[in-house]
Design an enzyme around this catalytic site. Sequence first.
Site, PDB file in Angstrom:
ATOM      1  N   TYR A 155     -12.184  -5.962   7.568  1.00 16.27           N
ATOM      2  CA  TYR A 155     -10.757  -5.579   7.501  1.00 16.27           C
ATOM      3  C   TYR A 155      -9.996  -6.187   8.686  1.00 16.27           C
ATOM      4  O   TYR A 155      -8.803  -6.451   8.600  1.00 16.27           O
ATOM      5  CB  TYR A 155     -10.623  -4.051   7.444  1.00 16.27           C
ATOM      6  CG  TYR A 155      -9.329  -3.598   6.818  1.00 16.27           C
ATOM      7  CD1 TYR A 155      -8.974  -3.987   5.523  1.00 16.27           C
ATOM      8  CD2 TYR A 155      -8.448  -2.776   7.511  1.00 16.27           C
ATOM      9  CE1 TYR A 155      -7.781  -3.577   4.953  1.00 16.27           C
ATOM     10  CE2 TYR A 155      -7.262  -2.353   6.945  1.00 16.27           C
ATOM     11  CZ  TYR A 155      -6.932  -2.748   5.664  1.00 16.27           C
ATOM     12  OH  TYR A 155      -5.756  -2.339   5.113  1.00 16.27           O
ATOM     13  N   LYS A 162      -2.583  -2.112  10.454  1.00 18.64           N
ATOM     14  CA  LYS A 162      -2.419  -0.743   9.919  1.00 18.64           C
ATOM     15  C   LYS A 162      -2.326   0.277  11.062  1.00 18.64           C
ATOM     16  O   LYS A 162      -1.639   1.291  10.945  1.00 18.64           O
ATOM     17  CB  LYS A 162      -3.568  -0.381   8.975  1.00 18.64           C
ATOM     18  CG  LYS A 162      -3.570  -1.161   7.659  1.00 18.64           C
ATOM     19  CD  LYS A 162      -2.303  -0.959   6.840  1.00 18.64           C
ATOM     20  CE  LYS A 162      -2.427  -1.548   5.443  1.00 18.64           C
ATOM     21  NZ  LYS A 162      -1.122  -1.640   4.756  1.00 18.64           N
TER      22      LYS A 162
HETATM   23  P1  NAD Z   1      -0.513  -5.773  -4.038  1.00 17.68           P
HETATM   24  O1  NAD Z   1      -0.942  -7.174  -3.806  1.00 17.68           O
HETATM   25  O2  NAD Z   1      -0.282  -5.325  -5.420  1.00 17.68           O
HETATM   26  O3  NAD Z   1       0.778  -5.429  -3.169  1.00 17.68           O
HETATM   27  C1  NAD Z   1       1.069  -6.076  -1.944  1.00 17.68           C
HETATM   28  C2  NAD Z   1       2.545  -6.408  -2.005  1.00 17.68           C
HETATM   29  O4  NAD Z   1       2.978  -6.974  -0.773  1.00 17.68           O
HETATM   30  C3  NAD Z   1       2.859  -7.446  -3.104  1.00 17.68           C
HETATM   31  O5  NAD Z   1       3.848  -6.931  -3.957  1.00 17.68           O
HETATM   32  C4  NAD Z   1       3.395  -8.630  -2.320  1.00 17.68           C
HETATM   33  O6  NAD Z   1       4.382  -9.331  -3.021  1.00 17.68           O
HETATM   34  C5  NAD Z   1       3.975  -7.912  -1.115  1.00 17.68           C
HETATM   35  N1  NAD Z   1       4.249  -8.810   0.008  1.00 17.68           N
HETATM   36  C6  NAD Z   1       3.381  -9.566   0.729  1.00 17.68           C
HETATM   37  N2  NAD Z   1       4.054 -10.289   1.660  1.00 17.68           N
HETATM   38  C7  NAD Z   1       5.377  -9.952   1.524  1.00 17.68           C
HETATM   39  C8  NAD Z   1       6.570 -10.338   2.186  1.00 17.68           C
HETATM   40  N3  NAD Z   1       6.576 -11.241   3.181  1.00 17.68           N
HETATM   41  N4  NAD Z   1       7.745  -9.797   1.770  1.00 17.68           N
HETATM   42  C9  NAD Z   1       7.782  -8.909   0.755  1.00 17.68           C
HETATM   43  N5  NAD Z   1       6.687  -8.494   0.092  1.00 17.68           N
HETATM   44  C10 NAD Z   1       5.496  -9.015   0.481  1.00 17.68           C
HETATM   45  O7  NAD Z   1      -1.668  -4.882  -3.342  1.00 17.68           O
HETATM   46  P2  NAD Z   1      -1.735  -3.325  -3.024  1.00 17.68           P
HETATM   47  O8  NAD Z   1      -3.183  -3.067  -2.755  1.00 17.68           O
HETATM   48  O9  NAD Z   1      -1.016  -2.542  -4.036  1.00 17.68           O
HETATM   49  O10 NAD Z   1      -0.989  -3.242  -1.619  1.00 17.68           O
HETATM   50  C11 NAD Z   1       0.106  -2.366  -1.376  1.00 17.68           C
HETATM   51  C12 NAD Z   1      -0.096  -1.666  -0.044  1.00 17.68           C
HETATM   52  O11 NAD Z   1      -1.174  -0.746  -0.156  1.00 17.68           O
HETATM   53  C13 NAD Z   1      -0.433  -2.597   1.121  1.00 17.68           C
HETATM   54  O12 NAD Z   1       0.210  -2.140   2.290  1.00 17.68           O
HETATM   55  C14 NAD Z   1      -1.943  -2.410   1.245  1.00 17.68           C
HETATM   56  O13 NAD Z   1      -2.430  -2.727   2.537  1.00 17.68           O
HETATM   57  C15 NAD Z   1      -2.023  -0.929   0.952  1.00 17.68           C
HETATM   58  N6  NAD Z   1      -3.371  -0.416   0.641  1.00 17.68           N
HETATM   59  C16 NAD Z   1      -4.133  -1.012  -0.314  1.00 17.68           C
HETATM   60  C17 NAD Z   1      -5.394  -0.518  -0.588  1.00 17.68           C
HETATM   61  C18 NAD Z   1      -6.273  -1.150  -1.644  1.00 17.68           C
HETATM   62  O14 NAD Z   1      -7.482  -0.926  -1.627  1.00 17.68           O
HETATM   63  N7  NAD Z   1      -5.725  -1.900  -2.571  1.00 17.68           N
HETATM   64  C19 NAD Z   1      -5.884   0.581   0.129  1.00 17.68           C
HETATM   65  C20 NAD Z   1      -5.071   1.169   1.100  1.00 17.68           C
HETATM   66  C21 NAD Z   1      -3.821   0.647   1.356  1.00 17.68           C
END
Ligand code: NAD
Length: 255
Positions: A155, A162
């Site tokens: 990570y 984070k």
């Molecule tokens: P995802 O890829 O669907 O979403 C990530 C989003 O970030 C996308 O819509 C992308 O377009 C956007 N993004 C990236 N760079 C950007 C920028 N410069 N400007 C605007 N938008 C931008 O993946 P996800 O897993 O749904 O991620 C959403 C959040 O959840 C993130 O913060 C991720 O770290 C967090 N998260 C994910 C998980 C997991 O296991 N998937 C677990 C905990 C937290």
Amino acid sequence: MGLMSGKKGVIFGVANDKSIAWGVAQQLHAAGAEIAYTYLNEALEKRVRPLAESLGATIILPCDVQNEEEMVAVFSELEKQWGKIDFVVHAIAFANREDLKRPFSQTSQDGFRLALDVSAYSLVSMTRCALPVLQEGGSIVTMSYLGAVRTVPAYNVMGVAKAALESSVRYLAAELGEKGIRVNAVSAGPIKTLAAAGIADFKKKLNVAEERAPLKRLISQDEVGKSALYLLSDLSSGVTGEIHYVDGGFSIAAG
Ligand code: NAD
């Protein structure tokens, strides 16, 4: 009357129907909220627009969070069309794949800056841009992960981002409390999404979480959505500065 009837707000971070932000959108919509959406670029607009329109959205705007002008434009459009808003969902993160693959000590300076800028500073700038438009009683929710507080293999720089995000939640909550605005994070367990594909051995994380979490299963996009709904609604009116875990209890049992 739904929990969110009469409430309006914006979701940043839908990329496709697997996005955590989309899980949040579906729950908010079902609870009666009116939602505006943003997309990162034209390629993603093709995916985001039909999804948003399927839930009746009429405000769908471009926004790269590294470009503050675009962020300002989103909130001025919301003000023009709606006046005040009630909630903001920040579900955005990014780090270079190469930086996630390398040992942490080999993280490049540019890669460190990029990950922190997109994944943590953007919550600060988004809050600043939203403030003139957010009602008293408004709520902001962002998305974190256990890697903020524990070392999680691969990570790396995203864990540091984070940690900065979670600390920003606390500082923003402390600053905005007197305006009646709340800021919280949901810390979700691993879910297969586009962003997750950038983490090495992600499948292993899913297996470990499933095996060790007290609930003995992975959590779903909908379950993250339901917790976000709670944090964005008046049900959580006394809750701010919190990191709310939706990980099947993995964070208490990870060891
Ligand atoms: P995802 O890829 O669907 O979403 C990530 C989003 O970030 C996308 O819509 C992308 O377009 C956007 N993004 C990236 N760079 C950007 C920028 N410069 N400007 C605007 N938008 C931008 O993946 P996800 O897993 O749904 O991620 C959403 C959040 O959840 C993130 O913060 C991720 O770290 C967090 N998260 C994910 C998980 C997991 O296991 N998937 C677990 C905990 C937290």
